[in-house]
Design a protein around this motif. Structure first.
Motif, mmCIF file in Angstrom:
data_model
loop_
_atom_site.group_PDB
_atom_site.id
_atom_site.type_symbol
_atom_site.label_atom_id
_atom_site.label_comp_id
_atom_site.label_asym_id
_atom_site.label_seq_id
_atom_site.Cartn_x
_atom_site.Cartn_y
_atom_site.Cartn_z
ATOM 1 N N GLN A 226 27.961 59.231 -24.030
ATOM 2 C CA GLN A 226 26.726 59.667 -24.683
ATOM 3 C C GLN A 226 26.895 61.064 -25.279
ATOM 4 O OE1 GLN A 226 23.406 60.503 -22.139
ATOM 5 N NE2 GLN A 226 21.919 60.149 -23.779
ATOM 6 N N LYS A 227 27.533 61.962 -24.547
ATOM 7 C CA LYS A 227 27.755 63.323 -25.029
ATOM 8 C C LYS A 227 28.628 63.307 -26.290
ATOM 9 C CE LYS A 227 28.701 66.256 -21.798
ATOM 10 N NZ LYS A 227 29.418 67.083 -20.807
ATOM 11 N N ARG A 228 29.689 62.520 -26.267
ATOM 12 C CA ARG A 228 30.589 62.416 -27.418
ATOM 13 C C ARG A 228 29.864 61.821 -28.621
ATOM 14 N NH1 ARG A 228 34.615 58.854 -28.693
ATOM 15 N NH2 ARG A 228 34.163 57.525 -26.904
ATOM 16 N N PHE A 229 29.029 60.808 -28.370
ATOM 17 C CA PHE A 229 28.272 60.164 -29.450
ATOM 18 C C PHE A 229 27.247 61.138 -30.044
ATOM 19 C CE2 PHE A 229 24.845 57.434 -31.119
ATOM 20 C CZ PHE A 229 25.578 56.698 -32.031
ATOM 21 N N SER A 230 26.547 61.871 -29.189
ATOM 22 C CA SER A 230 25.567 62.852 -29.675
ATOM 23 C C SER A 230 26.245 63.933 -30.499
ATOM 24 C CB SER A 230 24.827 63.498 -28.501
ATOM 25 O OG SER A 230 24.022 62.552 -27.857
ATOM 26 N N HIS A 231 27.394 64.386 -30.032
ATOM 27 C CA HIS A 231 28.142 65.404 -30.758
ATOM 28 C C HIS A 231 28.536 64.885 -32.146
ATOM 29 C CE1 HIS A 231 30.419 69.111 -30.970
ATOM 30 N NE2 HIS A 231 31.494 68.447 -31.344
ATOM 31 N N LEU A 232 29.009 63.654 -32.209
ATOM 32 C CA LEU A 232 29.409 63.031 -33.478
ATOM 33 C C LEU A 232 28.217 62.893 -34.421
ATOM 34 C CD1 LEU A 232 31.467 61.562 -35.307
ATOM 35 C CD2 LEU A 232 30.998 59.483 -33.976
ATOM 36 N N THR A 233 27.110 62.372 -33.916
ATOM 37 C CA THR A 233 25.941 62.176 -34.788
ATOM 38 C C THR A 233 25.343 63.512 -35.227
ATOM 39 O OG1 THR A 233 24.499 61.855 -32.862
ATOM 40 C CG2 THR A 233 25.379 59.861 -33.933
ATOM 41 N N ASN A 234 25.416 64.541 -34.379
ATOM 42 C CA ASN A 234 24.930 65.866 -34.779
ATOM 43 C C ASN A 234 25.801 66.449 -35.891
ATOM 44 O OD1 ASN A 234 22.731 65.903 -33.079
ATOM 45 N ND2 ASN A 234 23.792 66.957 -31.444
ATOM 46 N N LEU B 22 33.899 53.267 -36.005
ATOM 47 C CA LEU B 22 34.874 52.771 -35.024
ATOM 48 C C LEU B 22 34.565 53.248 -33.601
ATOM 49 C CD1 LEU B 22 38.115 53.423 -37.129
ATOM 50 C CD2 LEU B 22 36.899 51.238 -36.818
ATOM 51 N N PHE B 23 33.421 53.878 -33.425
ATOM 52 C CA PHE B 23 33.085 54.477 -32.127
ATOM 53 C C PHE B 23 33.066 53.437 -31.018
ATOM 54 C CE2 PHE B 23 30.391 56.215 -28.824
ATOM 55 C CZ PHE B 23 30.863 57.520 -28.720
ATOM 56 N N GLY B 24 33.648 53.785 -29.904
ATOM 57 C CA GLY B 24 33.638 52.906 -28.734
ATOM 58 C C GLY B 24 33.963 53.708 -27.496
ATOM 59 N N MET B 25 33.786 53.066 -26.384
ATOM 60 C CA MET B 25 34.049 53.720 -25.110
ATOM 61 C C MET B 25 35.555 53.846 -24.896
ATOM 62 S SD MET B 25 32.348 52.650 -21.509
ATOM 63 C CE MET B 25 31.720 53.963 -20.519
ATOM 64 N N LEU B 26 35.973 55.012 -24.428
ATOM 65 C CA LEU B 26 37.384 55.254 -24.145
ATOM 66 C C LEU B 26 37.711 54.785 -22.729
ATOM 67 C CD1 LEU B 26 37.658 58.881 -25.611
ATOM 68 C CD2 LEU B 26 38.363 56.736 -26.699
ATOM 69 N N PRO B 27 38.956 54.412 -22.487
ATOM 70 C CA PRO B 27 39.329 53.974 -21.136
ATOM 71 C C PRO B 27 39.022 55.058 -20.105
ATOM 72 C CG PRO B 27 41.129 53.578 -22.687
ATOM 73 C CD PRO B 27 40.082 54.367 -23.420
ATOM 74 N N GLY B 28 38.329 54.674 -19.041
ATOM 75 C CA GLY B 28 38.002 55.602 -17.965
ATOM 76 C C GLY B 28 36.863 56.558 -18.273
ATOM 77 N N SER C 96 33.099 57.917 -18.652
ATOM 78 C CA SER C 96 31.800 57.654 -18.041
ATOM 79 C C SER C 96 30.749 57.470 -19.135
ATOM 80 C CB SER C 96 31.392 58.804 -17.121
ATOM 81 O OG SER C 96 31.074 59.959 -17.890
ATOM 82 N N ILE C 97 29.647 56.862 -18.773
ATOM 83 C CA ILE C 97 28.528 56.681 -19.714
ATOM 84 C C ILE C 97 28.030 58.045 -20.193
ATOM 85 C CG2 ILE C 97 26.143 55.860 -19.958
ATOM 86 C CD1 ILE C 97 28.116 53.580 -19.884
ATOM 87 N N LEU C 98 27.952 59.008 -19.282
ATOM 88 C CA LEU C 98 27.488 60.347 -19.639
ATOM 89 C C LEU C 98 28.412 60.991 -20.669
ATOM 90 C CD1 LEU C 98 25.423 62.588 -19.173
ATOM 91 C CD2 LEU C 98 26.859 63.399 -17.295
ATOM 92 N N ASP C 99 29.726 60.885 -20.464
ATOM 93 C CA ASP C 99 30.681 61.449 -21.423
ATOM 94 C C ASP C 99 30.626 60.714 -22.754
ATOM 95 O OD1 ASP C 99 31.520 63.399 -19.675
ATOM 96 O OD2 ASP C 99 33.273 62.278 -18.967
#
Length: 170
Positions: A150-158, A137-143, A145-148
């Motif tokens: 990516q960081k959240r996605f990397s944390h999840l996949t790790n 269900l991963f998706g971009m949160l309102p407001g 940034s791309i950097l945040d």
């Protein structure tokens, strides 16, 4: 004038194992496995599969050798577990060290830390299911940034990788 030497914080040197202070186990586990593998396949094998136990075949049965009958190869293989155990102990702060101080082998240390910080197989399975759903269900949160993102996605996949999830690239 000599150039200044780079300063490394504890755990940021390739010569020292990464330090674990009880937080962010998934991050430490990946780094520590890489560190142990870099010391040699035999070192990581001792952690993953347990120590070498010198045996001999007597009457079609495997029997544990007494120490004074070990070959040079037996001695070399037994040393892999001792080296791995030393590296693991050296990577732990005091509270974590005392948690594993009763462990006799590197595998026992690794397994104790894993169960303590990841939980039992059932707990890991539950975490994996929850994180897998979050991944689907991963998706971009309102407001955000791309950097945040990516960081959240990397944390999840790790987190997922540390629990055994494999990802394919296509």
């Amino acid at each position: 004038m000599a150039s200044a030497q780079p300063v490394f914080r504890d755990g940021c040197s390739s010569n020292k194992p990464p330090c674990f202070i009880g937080e962010h186990y998934d991050f430490w586990k990946i780094r520590m496995q890489t560190y142990l593998e870099a010391q040699g396949d035999d070192i990581w094998d001792a952690v993953e599969n347990g120590p070498h136990i010198p045996t001999t075949i007597i009457n079609n049965k495997g029997e544990i050798k007494i120490k004074n009958s070990w070959t040079d190869d037996d001695k070399r293989k037994v040393l892999f577990d001792k080296k791995a155990k030393n590296m693991l102990q050296s990577a732990l702060e005091m509270d974590e060290f005392f948690r594993i101080s009763h462990c006799k082998t590197a595998k026992e240390i690794w397994d104790t830390l894993e169960v303590t910080h990841e939980g039992t197989i059932e707990v890991k399975r539950s975490k994996l299911n929850t994180l897998s759903q979050e991944y689907e269900l991963f998706g971009m949160l309102p407001g955000e940034s791309i950097l945040d993102l990516q960081k959240r996605f990397s944390h999840l996949t790790n987190h997922l990788s540390a629990l055994g999830k494999t990802f394919t690239k296509y």
